[in-house]
Design an enzyme around this catalytic site. Structure first.
Site, PDB file in Angstrom:
ATOM      1  N   CYS A   2       0.824  -1.212   0.000  1.00  0.00           N
ATOM      2  CA  CYS A   2       0.000   0.000   0.000  1.00  0.00           C
ATOM      3  C   CYS A   2       0.860   1.265   0.000  1.00  0.00           C
ATOM      4  CB  CYS A   2      -0.869   0.015   1.239  1.00  0.00           C
ATOM      5  SG  CYS A   2      -1.714  -1.528   1.523  1.00  0.00           S
ATOM      6  N   ARG A  27       2.296   1.020  -5.863  1.00  0.00           N
ATOM      7  CA  ARG A  27       2.415   0.223  -4.641  1.00  0.00           C
ATOM      8  C   ARG A  27       1.158  -0.593  -4.356  1.00  0.00           C
ATOM      9  NH1 ARG A  27       6.851   1.922  -1.244  1.00  0.00           N
ATOM     10  NH2 ARG A  27       5.952   0.593   0.334  1.00  0.00           N
ATOM     11  N   TRP A  74      -3.291  -2.324  -1.483  1.00  0.00           N
ATOM     12  CA  TRP A  74      -3.046  -3.661  -2.044  1.00  0.00           C
ATOM     13  C   TRP A  74      -3.536  -4.623  -0.976  1.00  0.00           C
ATOM     14  CZ3 TRP A  74      -0.019  -8.018  -0.903  1.00  0.00           C
ATOM     15  CH2 TRP A  74       0.183  -8.915  -1.957  1.00  0.00           C
ATOM     16  N   ASN A 100      -0.032   0.740   6.162  1.00  0.00           N
ATOM     17  CA  ASN A 100       0.628  -0.195   5.256  1.00  0.00           C
ATOM     18  C   ASN A 100       1.252  -1.278   6.116  1.00  0.00           C
ATOM     19  OD1 ASN A 100       2.048  -1.483   3.236  1.00  0.00           O
ATOM     20  ND2 ASN A 100       3.677   0.043   3.144  1.00  0.00           N
ATOM     21  N   GLY A 101       0.984  -2.542   5.805  1.00  0.00           N
ATOM     22  CA  GLY A 101       1.569  -3.621   6.599  1.00  0.00           C
ATOM     23  C   GLY A 101       0.501  -4.547   7.127  1.00  0.00           C
ATOM     24  N   GLU A 481      13.465 -15.455 -15.899  1.00  0.00           N
ATOM     25  CA  GLU A 481      13.056 -14.045 -15.836  1.00  0.00           C
ATOM     26  C   GLU A 481      12.138 -13.695 -17.018  1.00  0.00           C
ATOM     27  OE1 GLU A 481      12.940 -11.930 -13.654  1.00  0.00           O
ATOM     28  OE2 GLU A 481      12.752 -10.017 -14.655  1.00  0.00           O
ATOM     29  N   LYS A 485       8.367 -12.321 -16.519  1.00  0.00           N
ATOM     30  CA  LYS A 485       7.888 -11.060 -17.109  1.00  0.00           C
ATOM     31  C   LYS A 485       6.606 -11.313 -17.885  1.00  0.00           C
ATOM     32  CE  LYS A 485       9.502  -8.648 -15.301  1.00  0.00           C
ATOM     33  NZ  LYS A 485      10.491  -8.819 -14.299  1.00  0.00           N
ATOM     34  N   GLU A 488       3.626 -12.156 -15.538  1.00  0.00           N
ATOM     35  CA  GLU A 488       3.252 -11.011 -14.689  1.00  0.00           C
ATOM     36  C   GLU A 488       2.389  -9.999 -15.429  1.00  0.00           C
ATOM     37  OE1 GLU A 488       6.587  -9.687 -11.466  1.00  0.00           O
ATOM     38  OE2 GLU A 488       7.193  -9.475 -13.543  1.00  0.00           O
ATOM     39  N   HIS A 504      11.880 -34.306 -19.301  1.00  0.00           N
ATOM     40  CA  HIS A 504      11.390 -35.030 -18.127  1.00  0.00           C
ATOM     41  C   HIS A 504      10.067 -34.477 -17.626  1.00  0.00           C
ATOM     42  CE1 HIS A 504      15.163 -37.176 -18.066  1.00  0.00           C
ATOM     43  NE2 HIS A 504      15.784 -36.019 -18.191  1.00  0.00           N
ATOM     44  N   LYS A 603       4.649  -3.542  -6.176  1.00  0.00           N
ATOM     45  CA  LYS A 603       6.055  -3.260  -6.472  1.00  0.00           C
ATOM     46  C   LYS A 603       6.976  -3.743  -5.358  1.00  0.00           C
ATOM     47  CE  LYS A 603       9.412  -1.511  -8.765  1.00  0.00           C
ATOM     48  NZ  LYS A 603       9.784  -2.311  -9.934  1.00  0.00           N
TER      49      LYS A 603
HETATM   50  C1  G6P Z   1       7.546  -7.954  -6.054  1.00  0.00           C
HETATM   51  C2  G6P Z   1       7.724  -7.212  -7.360  1.00  0.00           C
HETATM   52  C3  G6P Z   1       8.828  -7.849  -8.188  1.00  0.00           C
HETATM   53  C4  G6P Z   1      10.115  -7.933  -7.367  1.00  0.00           C
HETATM   54  C5  G6P Z   1       9.893  -8.656  -6.038  1.00  0.00           C
HETATM   55  C6  G6P Z   1      11.096  -8.536  -5.119  1.00  0.00           C
HETATM   56  O1  G6P Z   1       7.044  -9.213  -6.304  1.00  0.00           O
HETATM   57  O2  G6P Z   1       6.517  -7.221  -8.090  1.00  0.00           O
HETATM   58  O3  G6P Z   1       9.065  -7.084  -9.354  1.00  0.00           O
HETATM   59  O4  G6P Z   1      11.081  -8.625  -8.109  1.00  0.00           O
HETATM   60  O5  G6P Z   1       8.790  -8.056  -5.349  1.00  0.00           O
HETATM   61  O6  G6P Z   1      11.271  -7.191  -4.775  1.00  0.00           O
HETATM   62  P1  G6P Z   1      12.608  -6.575  -4.261  1.00  0.00           P
HETATM   63  O7  G6P Z   1      12.299  -5.138  -3.990  1.00  0.00           O
HETATM   64  O8  G6P Z   1      12.962  -7.315  -2.996  1.00  0.00           O
HETATM   65  O9  G6P Z   1      13.643  -6.758  -5.308  1.00  0.00           O
END
Ligand code: G6P
Length: 608
Positions: A2, A27, A74, A100-101, A481, A485, A488, A504, A603
């Site tokens: 949040c 956020r 969030w 937030n939290g 990765e 991407k 996501e 496998h 994020k």
């Molecule tokens: C969230 C974000 C990702 C990020 C991950 C770890 O899931 O959506 O993009 O890679 O957190 O975040 P950090 O700030 O620890 O790299």
């Protein structure tokens, strides 16, 4: 997670709160709300969905008040509906709270407060704080917040408004970021710097357990025992432009294009006049570096994939065994960390709860912890023994791009430094690798200069429901990765596998409808990758290869080829991932997805 913002000063607070929330929307974006104090009342406006819904509601009847708090959510406790949106209020509607939290003991507190006659209107843990404050308030808001904190377990950043105190916001934090923006005759509270940058560059970072009383002309901070604290001010150098779209359609595309600069900034100044790699941030004597017998890397999401790249680099160059563990597992597995262990915590935000918990666990066991982060002053920087900054600038798109490649650049520096100090590579070998590394940002520019092949490919595959990503060696984390991407931001199922392992299991998924993306850049295992391509094509799959420029053979084995410039194998990760970022980006765009704010994601994940 949040986003929080608060404002007190001479201006209309709702305008400032909405603009601040806009810069924090990455956020969290399932609902948003503001509370404004005016004429002895607190007025709350909340809406489900994107911030635009709240902005429209506020525009219809703009409140004139000059103090307020706002929130973009969030969801953790309770569905994303209007009742659960912040700010939350007490029974009398005179106290408003944004949070937030997570409050871990909220059920117990809620039962206690209900028994005492309080009426709850939401399913959230946050509402508990508002009622708790109501029960503890005796005329002094700061004292009530301090008393409430003593009852709350969990992690939080909160901002509180009370109708009796129409010139004051009280803010506090534990394990969740919160800053104060110090202005001229006005002050702000926020969970992140971009929310205050329009108004000030002077920042105070609140520490755990601290409570700030923020008026238009003063900020008073006390610690958890009520003792006054003199917080250190930080001056923010980067400007809002760096956090705005600058002509690009989305932050993600802008941030993909910022990678050459982010890489140059991260690599800058790392080699001294003597040709040696410099890494004073590690803050370890050569003797200590030589005594390291194990490296743990702990990280989440995209940062975890950077850790997997680093494993290959450190093991190959510095010959130290490396284990890479997702942070949510690391702390619970009784990790074999002692004073000869180096623990590398990778987190672009510096605030990921699981990674921070891993850092604490590692240090308790005597490990030396080095953080790799993009955010100056973030939590991880204060909890680690040393910090290597990636200088990528603010990343707003939820799907990490430039912070990922900048993390890998920082990890190249770390791996080379370890190899140099332990004598596993000589000066000439390091110089050779460094010379190639210096060319990498320019090579990324080359990839970004012609997007036609990747756009064409995205147009062909945009409507598929599933995909497979394959690689070998350092190409495995690149494939992982690329798959992350794609899933996501486009919501297409994407699974990554070591190409040799594909037979496998995943090969059973292959049909002509499931495209296979293969990292097939020049490497010692190139021939084997080509065999794997043939295996999937024999089963009807269409193949998109990421290959090294001038590899014309690969075109015979692939429906599409995305070329990248040639570099030594271990330096190829940064280059090979860029076409995969772009592929995910264009597929998501062509499907009409919101690439900057994909559903259900945040994020930075500040809850465990
Ligand atoms: C969230 C974000 C990702 C990020 C991950 C770890 O899931 O959506 O993009 O890679 O957190 O975040 P950090 O700030 O620890 O790299």
């Amino acid at each position: 997670m949040c986003g929080i913002v608060g404002y007190v000063g001479p201006k209309r607070a709702s305008d400032i709160l909405l603009a601040g929330l806009a810069s924090l929307e990455y956020r969290g974006y399932d609902s948003a709300g503001i509370a404004i104090a005016e004429e002895g009342r607190v007025d709350v406006t909340r809406r489900v969905g994107k911030l635009a819904n709240l902005s429209a509601a506020v525009a219809a009847d703009p409140p004139a008040g000059v103090i307020g708090i706002g929130h973009t959510r969030w969801a953790t406790h309770g569905r994303p509906n209007e009742e659960n949106a912040h700010p939350h209020t007490d029974c009398a509607g005179r106290i408003a709270v944004v949070h937030n939290g997570i409050i871990e003991n909220y059920l117990e507190l809620r039962e206690e407060l209900v028994a005492a006659g309080h009426t709850f209107r939401s399913e959230t843990d946050t509402e508990t704080i508002a009622h708790l404050l109501e029960s503890l308030y005796e005329g002094d808001l700061t004292a009530a917040v301090a008393a409430a904190l003593r009852r709350l377990h969990g992690s939080y950043a909160i901002a509180v408004l009370h109708a009796d105190h129409p010139g004051t916001i009280v803010a506090a934090r534990l394990d969740s970021p919160l800053i104060i923006g110090v202005g001229e005759g006005e002050n702000l509270v926020a969970s992140d710097i971009p929310a205050v940058l329009r108004h000030t560059r002077e920042i105070l970072v609140l520490e755990d357990g601290e409570v700030a009383t923020v008026d238009a002309n003063s900020v008073t901070v006390v610690d958890r025992d009520g003792a006054p604290v003199v917080s250190e001010r930080m001056h923010i150098e980067w400007d809002l432009d760096a956090a705005e779209k600058g002509g690009y359609e989305d932050f993600m595309l802008k941030e993909i294009h910022e990678q050459p600069r982010a890489l140059r900034e991260t690599l800058r100044g790392r080699v001294g006049d003597d040709g040696l790699i410099q890494l004073s941030e590690l803050d370890m004597t050569d003797e200590q570096v030589r005594s390291i017998d194990r490296v743990f890397i702990t990280a989440c999401g995209t940062s975890f994939h950077a850790g997997l790249v680093a494993k290959t680099l450190i093991e190959t160059w510095a010959r130290i065994p490396v284990e890479v563990v997702v942070s949510s597992e690391f702390r619970y597995r009784d990790p074999l960390v002692d004073d000869r262990t180096l623990v590398v915590a990778i987190t672009q935000s510096g605030e990921t709860a699981d990674t921070l918990a891993g850092v604490r666990e590692a240090r308790q066991r005597g490990g030396k912890v080095i953080a790799i982060t993009n955010v100056v002053g973030s939590r991880v920087t204060r909890e680690s023994d040393g910090v290597i900054y990636t200088h990528a600038g603010p990343e707003i798109g939820v799907a990490a791009t430039k912070t990922f490649t900048a993390q890998i650049a920082a990890l190249y520096v770390l791996a080379l430094y370890l190899a140099q100090t332990r004598g596993t590579l000589d000066r000439e070998q390091i110089g050779g690798i460094w010379a190639h590394l210096q060319d990498v940002p320019g090579h990324v520019e080359t990839i970004l200069s012609d997007l036609s092949a990747v756009q064409e490919c995205a147009a062909v595959y945009k409507d598929r429901y599933s995909s497979l990503f394959l690689g070998r060696g350092i190409g495995v984390p690149v494939a992982m990765e690329g798959a992350l991407k794609l899933k996501e931001i486009s919501y297409i199922h994407a699974e990554a596998y070591a190409a040799g392992e594909m037979k496998h299991g995943p090969i059973a998924l292959i049909t002509s409808e499931v495209p296979v993306v293969v990292v097939a850049t020049a490497s010692d295992t190139y021939e084997k990758v080509v065999s794997n391509i043939q295996e999937v094509r024999a089963r009807g799959a269409e193949v998109i290869s990421v290959a090294t420029q001038d590899d014309h053979d690969i075109a015979k084995h692939s429906e599409h080829v995305l070329y990248v410039p040639e570099v030594p194998e271990l330096l190829s990760a940064i280059l090979a991932v860029v076409p995969l970022q772009l592929l995910a980006y264009y597929i998501a765009k062509y499907r009409g997805c919101n690439v900057d704010q994909p559903r259900n994601l945040a994020k930075s994940v500040t809850v465990e």
